[in-house]
Design an enzyme around this catalytic site. Structure first.
Site, PDB file in Angstrom:
ATOM      1  N   HIS A 170       0.828  -1.215   0.000  1.00 35.91           N
ATOM      2  CA  HIS A 170       0.000   0.000   0.000  1.00 35.91           C
ATOM      3  C   HIS A 170       0.854   1.254   0.000  1.00 35.91           C
ATOM      4  O   HIS A 170       1.918   1.310   0.611  1.00 35.91           O
ATOM      5  CB  HIS A 170      -1.033   0.025   1.132  1.00 35.91           C
ATOM      6  CG  HIS A 170      -0.470  -0.031   2.531  1.00 35.91           C
ATOM      7  ND1 HIS A 170       0.736  -0.565   2.838  1.00 35.91           N
ATOM      8  CD2 HIS A 170      -0.996   0.398   3.701  1.00 35.91           C
ATOM      9  CE1 HIS A 170       0.937  -0.479   4.151  1.00 35.91           C
ATOM     10  NE2 HIS A 170      -0.089   0.106   4.695  1.00 35.91           N
TER      11      HIS A 170
ATOM     12  N   HIS B  27      -0.187  -6.870  10.992  1.00 34.15           N
ATOM     13  CA  HIS B  27      -1.430  -6.740  10.244  1.00 34.15           C
ATOM     14  C   HIS B  27      -1.693  -7.997   9.415  1.00 34.15           C
ATOM     15  O   HIS B  27      -0.757  -8.560   8.839  1.00 34.15           O
ATOM     16  CB  HIS B  27      -1.352  -5.572   9.255  1.00 34.15           C
ATOM     17  CG  HIS B  27      -1.265  -4.237   9.886  1.00 34.15           C
ATOM     18  ND1 HIS B  27      -2.185  -3.778  10.803  1.00 34.15           N
ATOM     19  CD2 HIS B  27      -0.370  -3.227   9.732  1.00 34.15           C
ATOM     20  CE1 HIS B  27      -1.858  -2.548  11.165  1.00 34.15           C
ATOM     21  NE2 HIS B  27      -0.761  -2.188  10.550  1.00 34.15           N
TER      22      HIS B  27
ATOM     23  N   HIS C 228      -3.166   7.884  10.237  1.00 30.34           N
ATOM     24  CA  HIS C 228      -1.746   7.837  10.578  1.00 30.34           C
ATOM     25  C   HIS C 228      -0.833   8.150   9.397  1.00 30.34           C
ATOM     26  O   HIS C 228      -1.208   8.010   8.247  1.00 30.34           O
ATOM     27  CB  HIS C 228      -1.355   6.496  11.211  1.00 30.34           C
ATOM     28  CG  HIS C 228      -1.372   5.311  10.280  1.00 30.34           C
ATOM     29  ND1 HIS C 228      -2.422   4.442  10.205  1.00 30.34           N
ATOM     30  CD2 HIS C 228      -0.439   4.835   9.409  1.00 30.34           C
ATOM     31  CE1 HIS C 228      -2.139   3.470   9.335  1.00 30.34           C
ATOM     32  NE2 HIS C 228      -0.947   3.693   8.821  1.00 30.34           N
TER      33      HIS C 228
END
Lengths: 97, 308
Positions: B200, B247, B215
């Site tokens: 990402h 994650h 964030h």
């Protein structure tokens, strides 16, 4: 000579927070394992720990104007993470959510 | 894949309540280098492994949050091309003159449907103390603090994430690597977008209020760097959100904490490499705990709701 300690009552809760003179209300609360005020960023930015002080004296550090406007500041609103009690206090939780 | 068009997240401009405290946090804790303080008060910083002049811009303000996120594109021609396509797509495109930030060339700017300002630029000066290029050592300056390697990505919160998805996918050429969808309706709740080989470069979460920052993330080397960051967080009484953990989405190893103005930061390591032919990975909202926090397998309220 110990540091001055103030007692902070949160409306609707029977847990009283004991706060040292140089300690924020939110930090004192967490240190004592109490959770009657919501905890967010702890640094004045997010507004989650918003309170209104209905009785007593306190000072504040820098808080995001978005969450506590100047009018609100004059009316006793603050963020618990930036509120330093200067006497015993009574506060109400004003979480925006 | 030859990387063209949008290359990467270039810089973010973040609002801070107290500049002196912010400098200590970003320089001494995260480990960025202070590049310059300009006459308008803005402070420019960079991570040790970035070639470009700066990647983090701090602006003192009485309200925390994000001013803008900027992406670097491959050429001035590409910048013009994006300006044309954005305008054709109905976006109001403004130009920011070269030099509005020191060392940065002409930018084009638009507001995304989620209420976030994004800028694009092609030109920025190289740093004097970026990575070495001649018989290069692993670093020129000794990494400090959490040893952030680079500014990596942002997670932003806003209402119309479908709209922002559309502009990034259809105009700016991003791909979707992963998403979280409602079990019953299929409505997208969270979205992970990439313009590169990374899992990402930008993430979006649906939220009732527009223009919010969740964030700003920095890359660190490995899992032990996350532990070292955690030690710094406790040692210097930095406000911690959650972690060290991992994650499910992107598989990154992570720790989250807040800057002294309440803006959330992340340092993370690892994660998979993305290629544009990869199938989309989809999480149902009923499994979102594992998607976000792979070890805890449940969300915490603060992570989901606290934004600036």
């Amino acid at each position: 000579m110990g540091k001055a300690a103030f007692r902070v009552s949160v409306e609707g809760s029977d847990k009283v927070i004991t706060c040292l003179a140089d300690e924020t209300l939110l930090k004192a609360m967490a240190r004592q394992g109490i959770s009657n005020i919501p905890v967010g960023c702890r640094n004045g930015g997010c507004g989650v720990c918003k309170i209104r002080v209905t009785k007593g004296e306190y000072e504040t550090g820098k808080m995001s104007i978005k969450h506590v406007t100047q009018v609100e500041r004059d009316d006793g609103y603050a963020l618990a993470c930036k509120a330093f009690p200067k006497s015993d206090l009574t506060v109400t939780v004003k979480n925006e959510e | 894949m030859a990387l063209n068009g949008v290359l990467r997240p270039g810089f973010v401009q973040v609002r801070v309540l107290d500049m002196a405290e912010a400098i200590v946090h970003y320089r001494d804790r995260i480990g960025l280098t202070l590049v310059s303080t300009e006459s308008d008060g803005r402070v420019y910083m960079k991570a040790y492994d970035e070639f470009d002049r700066h990647s983090i811009v701090l602006r003192e303000c009485d309200e925390a949050g994000l001013d803008l996120m900027a992406f670097k594109v491959c050429s001035e021609a590409s910048l013009d091309d994006f300006a044309t396509k954005l305008a054709a797509g109905g976006y109001e495109v403004t130009t920011v003159a070269a030099g509005e930030q020191p060392g940065v060339g002409r930018r084009i700017s638009f507001m995304a449907p989620t209420g976030h300002r994004f800028d694009l630029y092609a030109e920025i000066e190289l740093s004097d103390n970026g990575p070495m290029t001649n018989n290069p050592d692993v670093s020129q300056l000794d990494p400090q603090g959490m040893k952030a390697i680079r500014f990596d990505h942002c997670l932003l919160y806003g209402g119309d994430i479908d709209g922002t998805k559309k502009v990034f996918e259809e105009i700016l050429g991003f791909s979707i690597s992963e998403m979280v969808v409602d079990d019953d309706t299929g409505m997208i709740i969270a979205l992970f977008l990439t313009c590169s080989n990374k899992a990402h470069d930008l993430a979006l979460v649906r939220h009732e209020e527009d223009g919010k920052l969740h964030h700003v993330s920095f890359l660190v080397e490995d899992w032990s760097s996350i532990g070292a960051a955690a030690d710094i967080i406790t040692r210097y009484d930095v406000s911690r959100d959650i972690g060290p953990t991992r994650h499910g989405i992107t598989r990154g190893m992570t720790i989250y904490f807040f800057d002294p103005s309440g803006n959330r930061n992340e340092v993370f390591a690892g994660g998979y490499h993305y290629y544009p032919d990869n199938p989309l990975r989809v999480w149902k909202a009923s499994s979102v705990g594992k998607a976000i926090f792979y070890y805890e397998r449940e969300l915490n309220d603060r992570f989901m709701t606290v934004v600036t």
